[in-house]
Design an enzyme around this catalytic site. Structure first.
Site, PDB file in Angstrom:
ATOM      1  N   HIS A 218       5.775  -0.396  -2.585  1.00 32.10           N
ATOM      2  CA  HIS A 218       4.867  -0.103  -4.122  1.00 32.10           C
ATOM      3  C   HIS A 218       4.946   1.735  -3.707  1.00 32.10           C
ATOM      4  O   HIS A 218       5.063   2.168  -4.624  1.00 32.10           O
ATOM      5  CB  HIS A 218       3.584  -0.777  -4.262  1.00 32.10           C
ATOM      6  CG  HIS A 218       4.174  -1.438  -4.893  1.00 32.10           C
ATOM      7  ND1 HIS A 218       2.809  -2.283  -5.019  1.00 32.10           N
ATOM      8  CD2 HIS A 218       4.666  -2.233  -4.819  1.00 32.10           C
ATOM      9  CE1 HIS A 218       2.494  -3.717  -5.641  1.00 32.10           C
ATOM     10  NE2 HIS A 218       3.865  -3.701  -6.112  1.00 32.10           N
TER      11      HIS A 218
ATOM     12  N   ASN B 112       1.043  -0.854  -0.202  1.00 32.36           N
ATOM     13  CA  ASN B 112       0.263   0.266   0.006  1.00 32.36           C
ATOM     14  C   ASN B 112       0.725   1.446   0.155  1.00 32.36           C
ATOM     15  O   ASN B 112       1.986   1.056   0.468  1.00 32.36           O
ATOM     16  CB  ASN B 112      -0.775   0.019   1.282  1.00 32.36           C
ATOM     17  CG  ASN B 112      -1.562  -1.645   1.097  1.00 32.36           C
ATOM     18  OD1 ASN B 112      -2.526  -1.803   0.278  1.00 32.36           O
ATOM     19  ND2 ASN B 112      -2.717  -1.595   2.229  1.00 32.36           N
TER      20      ASN B 112
HETATM   21  P1  OAD Z   1      -6.670  -5.612  -4.498  1.00 30.83           P
HETATM   22  O1  OAD Z   1      -7.848  -5.019  -5.031  1.00 30.83           O
HETATM   23  O2  OAD Z   1      -6.337  -6.191  -5.962  1.00 30.83           O
HETATM   24  O3  OAD Z   1      -6.750  -6.914  -3.503  1.00 30.83           O
HETATM   25  C1  OAD Z   1      -7.549  -6.456  -2.508  1.00 30.83           C
HETATM   26  C2  OAD Z   1      -7.741  -7.878  -2.067  1.00 30.83           C
HETATM   27  O4  OAD Z   1      -8.262  -7.511  -0.279  1.00 30.83           O
HETATM   28  C3  OAD Z   1      -9.186  -8.899  -2.258  1.00 30.83           C
HETATM   29  O5  OAD Z   1      -8.264 -10.278  -1.656  1.00 30.83           O
HETATM   30  C4  OAD Z   1     -10.227  -8.725  -1.089  1.00 30.83           C
HETATM   31  O6  OAD Z   1     -10.879  -9.954  -1.322  1.00 30.83           O
HETATM   32  C5  OAD Z   1      -9.213  -8.169   0.066  1.00 30.83           C
HETATM   33  N1  OAD Z   1     -10.098  -7.136   0.799  1.00 30.83           N
HETATM   34  C6  OAD Z   1     -11.472  -6.340   0.833  1.00 30.83           C
HETATM   35  N2  OAD Z   1     -11.102  -6.157   2.085  1.00 30.83           N
HETATM   36  C7  OAD Z   1     -11.395  -6.825   3.079  1.00 30.83           C
HETATM   37  C8  OAD Z   1     -11.033  -6.270   3.962  1.00 30.83           C
HETATM   38  N3  OAD Z   1     -11.927  -5.497   4.869  1.00 30.83           N
HETATM   39  N4  OAD Z   1     -10.202  -7.399   5.276  1.00 30.83           N
HETATM   40  C9  OAD Z   1      -9.790  -7.733   4.490  1.00 30.83           C
HETATM   41  N5  OAD Z   1      -9.635  -8.101   2.935  1.00 30.83           N
HETATM   42  C10 OAD Z   1     -10.089  -7.908   2.171  1.00 30.83           C
HETATM   43  O7  OAD Z   1      -5.206  -5.230  -3.974  1.00 30.83           O
HETATM   44  P2  OAD Z   1      -3.550  -5.803  -4.341  1.00 30.83           P
HETATM   45  O8  OAD Z   1      -3.772  -7.257  -3.386  1.00 30.83           O
HETATM   46  O9  OAD Z   1      -3.136  -4.584  -2.620  1.00 30.83           O
HETATM   47  O10 OAD Z   1      -0.310  -2.008  -7.233  1.00 30.83           O
HETATM   48  O11 OAD Z   1      -2.889  -5.518  -4.813  1.00 30.83           O
HETATM   49  C11 OAD Z   1      -2.047  -5.623  -5.225  1.00 30.83           C
HETATM   50  C12 OAD Z   1      -1.065  -4.239  -5.760  1.00 30.83           C
HETATM   51  O12 OAD Z   1      -2.178  -3.776  -7.522  1.00 30.83           O
HETATM   52  C13 OAD Z   1      -1.250  -3.145  -5.303  1.00 30.83           C
HETATM   53  O13 OAD Z   1      -0.631  -2.170  -4.709  1.00 30.83           O
HETATM   54  C14 OAD Z   1      -1.338  -1.872  -6.223  1.00 30.83           C
HETATM   55  C15 OAD Z   1      -2.235  -2.805  -7.684  1.00 30.83           C
HETATM   56  O14 OAD Z   1      -2.528  -2.504  -8.769  1.00 30.83           O
HETATM   57  C16 OAD Z   1       0.595  -1.084  -7.933  1.00 30.83           C
HETATM   58  O15 OAD Z   1       0.050  -0.054  -7.692  1.00 30.83           O
HETATM   59  C17 OAD Z   1       2.181  -0.633  -7.835  1.00 30.83           C
END
Ligand code: OAD
Length: 261
Positions: A136, A107
């Site tokens: 990131h 994040n």
């Molecule tokens: P995603 O938006 O891909 O995934 C978010 C995850 O959080 C999902 O698996 C949801 O199920 C989960 N989620 C949602 N609400 C939640 C809650 N209240 N508690 C726990 N989990 C919850 O986000 P990231 O995996 O962070 O990259 O995405 C990875 C990267 O993709 C980011 O850092 C960004 C993006 O493009 C860059 O900007 C380089």
């Protein structure tokens, strides 16, 4: 993979208490309950916007005004967000653990550090060793596209005209957000540190990430390769779930305060 009953929560808590080294690896989901949008969910940012138009070096070269407009909008949104019980539980556990628990986050929202400050209170600075590794980058930093100078930057972005975009105080080059875009390499020192911490950890607590974006998504696997195990907290299964010793299907803000020592 397992569910999310009391026995699983208790097991997770015991494992985390026993562990000598823990890496908490977080993604956008840990901040969802603070009001920061995730990327891939139902209301995710990548449902409304195309990453190729906003989060690549090519997009910035093509239309820096549009890219800054989007990052300015996100900075405004994030400035108004507070750490939620998940960030606070992690920060509290870190402060009590004497560097036994490290945070590696994808994040850019700065909420882990804000949580540390909030738990410490009285304007005290978090010790360097407890600061999250923001692999990131940070929405609160900018970097000059000409000389590479990087600065802390919480200014309000005026993206109404090309001429009003932030410029470097040293060389007057155009500044860009100091975040990692698609097609760019992550900072190799940070990444090496993250992999080393994960490889040495007894447990990698993976919170709120879809685990789809590499190389970040490979970090928890280093814990498994090093003989440790994964505990996952996410309302939805992910590609890491089958490899997790415990997969707690819930929201970070309600699960983490119940499992962190
Ligand atoms: P995603 O938006 O891909 O995934 C978010 C995850 O959080 C999902 O698996 C949801 O199920 C989960 N989620 C949602 N609400 C939640 C809650 N209240 N508690 C726990 N989990 C919850 O986000 P990231 O995996 O962070 O990259 O995405 C990875 C990267 O993709 C980011 O850092 C960004 C993006 O493009 C860059 O900007 C380089």
């Amino acid at each position: 993979m397992r569910g999310n009953d009391e026995a699983d929560l208790r097991a997770a808590r015991q494992e985390l208490r026993k562990a000598e080294r823990v890496v908490v690896f977080t993604g956008a989901g840990v901040s969802a309950e603070s009001g920061v949008p995730t990327f891939r969910g139902k209301d995710g940012l990548w449902k409304r916007h195309r990453p190729e138009s906003l989060a690549t070096p090519q997009a910035f070269r093509r239309d820096p005004r549009l890219v800054w407009e989007w990052y300015g909008w996100r900075r405004d949104l994030i400035v108004g967000c507070e750490p939620n019980p998940a960030h606070l539980a992690i920060a509290q556990a870190q402060l009590e653990s004497d560097a036994r628990i490290h945070v590696v986050t994808q994040n850019v929202d700065g909420l882990h550090e804000l949580a540390l400050r909030s738990v410490l209170g009285q304007g005290r600075e978090p010790p360097e060793r407890l600061r999250p590794l923001e692999i990131h980058g940070s929405i609160y930093r900018s970097r000059c596209t000409a000389c590479g100078r990087e600065i802390a930057d919480r200014s309000v972005i005026d993206a109404s005209r090309l001429e009003s975009l932030p410029t470097c105080l040293e060389c007057h080059g155009l500044m860009r957000p100091a975040v990692v875009w698609y097609g760019e390499a992550l900072d190799s020192t940070l990444l090496d540190t993250a992999f080393t911490l994960a490889a040495e950890a007894d447990i990698c607590l993976v919170v709120g990430t879809s685990a789809l974006v590499h190389p970040a998504a490979a970090i928890p696997r280093a814990t498994i390769a090093g003989g440790g195990s994964l505990i996952e907290v996410n309302p939805n299964p992910t590609p890491l779930s089958p490899s997790a010793a415990l997969s707690l299907l819930g929201q970070a803000g309600s699960v983490l305060p119940r499992i962190l020592p």
